[in-house]
Design a protein around this motif. Structure first.
Motif, PDB file in Angstrom:
ATOM      1  N   ASP A 189       9.479  -5.907   0.346  1.00 11.47           N
ATOM      2  CA  ASP A 189       8.143  -5.158   0.608  1.00 11.47           C
ATOM      3  C   ASP A 189       8.153  -3.603  -0.123  1.00 11.47           C
ATOM      4  N   GLU A 190       9.230  -3.097  -0.371  1.00 10.73           N
ATOM      5  CA  GLU A 190       9.312  -1.987  -1.034  1.00 10.73           C
ATOM      6  C   GLU A 190       9.205  -2.235  -2.314  1.00 10.73           C
ATOM      7  N   LEU A 191       9.459  -3.338  -3.033  1.00 11.87           N
ATOM      8  CA  LEU A 191       9.221  -3.358  -4.577  1.00 11.87           C
ATOM      9  C   LEU A 191       7.946  -4.121  -4.604  1.00 11.87           C
ATOM     10  N   ARG A 192       7.188  -4.694  -3.813  1.00 10.98           N
ATOM     11  CA  ARG A 192       6.145  -4.861  -3.779  1.00 10.98           C
ATOM     12  C   ARG A 192       4.858  -4.152  -3.874  1.00 10.98           C
ATOM     13  N   ASP A 193       5.250  -2.667  -3.321  1.00  9.58           N
ATOM     14  CA  ASP A 193       4.422  -1.747  -3.160  1.00  9.58           C
ATOM     15  C   ASP A 193       3.919  -0.894  -4.328  1.00  9.58           C
ATOM     16  N   ASP A 194       2.927  -0.898  -4.514  1.00 10.70           N
ATOM     17  CA  ASP A 194       2.174  -0.115  -5.653  1.00 10.70           C
ATOM     18  C   ASP A 194       2.925   1.182  -5.970  1.00 10.70           C
ATOM     19  N   ALA A 195       2.979   1.957  -4.766  1.00  9.99           N
ATOM     20  CA  ALA A 195       3.806   3.226  -4.817  1.00  9.99           C
ATOM     21  C   ALA A 195       5.136   2.996  -5.726  1.00  9.99           C
TER      22      ALA A 195
END
Length: 256
Positions: free
Chosen positions: A145-151
């Motif tokens: 989920d972290e790696l998919r996040d735009d941030a």
């Protein structure tokens, strides 16, 4: 543990060199990130040392469409000036051109064998994960989920300047727009717009609407929505103005 303590970019690249040697290719490293055969680039890589982990990912050109690759690797340097780390242009070659026995399966097998041999391990089968498994393993899902996040994906984008220019001819010729965008960490910091179009309010308001939004398709859409709703500019209320704004928005998104 030996891998983590002693790893370097060269150490992580060596199994790839050994795998290519199984096909009779004398490959060598070039600079920090590349692997070349007879002076032609066949691989690029990136590394991160994060004890107790050593991370490595890269490419191996097996049978790439070189015409498409040439288009992708040759941006207009006058219109995109990055202040990040530059890539060095290099001649590239497909591995299948050097040895027809190289396929995705045969090369994958050779890389696995070379990696295990290099680290003194018996040959192991790689573990493949799909999204359904990620959802079942909480620690992996958190990373996924972290790696998919735009941030995460765009938050570390280096500061760069993007220069775009377009002549608009439809539904009738109405002007040329010249846009200069300064962006950092995925956000538009500053915009300068020049145009010979007979809509000065549109041009001034375009720069204002773009400033501060994310430099992606959703951010451009948001800016165009802001532009359509700006008060005070009489010409923005003209019947065809939404069409012009949509045309500009689509052009900016296509230029990303």
């Amino acid at each position: 543990r030996r891998l983590v303590r002693e790893s370097s970019e060269t150490d992580l690249t060596r199994p790839s060199l050994q795998a290519l040697a199984q096909f009779g290719l004398k490959a060598e490293t070039s600079g920090r990130n590349d692997i070349v055969v007879e002076g032609a680039k066949i691989s690029g890589a990136a590394y991160k040392m994060a004890p107790p982990r050593a991370l490595h990912h890269g490419t191996l050109l097996i049978n790439v469409d070189m015409s498409a690759l040439g288009t992708l690797l040759n941006p207009n340097k006058l219109k995109l000036k990055s202040k990040g780390i530059s890539s060095v242009a290099s001649r590239v070659v497909n591995l299948q051109k050097l040895n027809k026995e190289i396929t995705h399966d045969s090369l994958s097998k050779a890389v696995i064998e070379a990696f295990c041999a290099h680290h003194g391990s018996a040959v192991v089968e790689p573990e493949l994960l799909d999204p359904t498994q990620l959802n079942q393993i909480e620690s992996l899902k958190k990373v996924y989920d972290e790696l998919r996040d735009d941030a995460w994906r765009f938050g570390e984008t280096p500061e760069f300047s993007h220069h775009l220019e377009q002549r608009f001819e439809s539904p009738q010729p109405w002007g040329t727009i010249d846009v200069h965008i300064d962006s950092k960490k995925g956000q538009i910091l500053d915009v300068k717009v020049f145009s010979d179009a007979l809509y000065p309010d549109l041009i001034d308001s375009l720069a204002e609407a773009l400033t501060g939004v994310k430099y992606d398709s959703a951010g451009i859409d948001r800016a165009m929505s802001i532009l359509k709703g700006m008060p005070g500019a009489v010409e923005l209320k003209m019947p065809d103005m939404d069409m012009y704004i949509d045309t500009i928005g689509n052009w900016l998104k296509e230029s990303l």
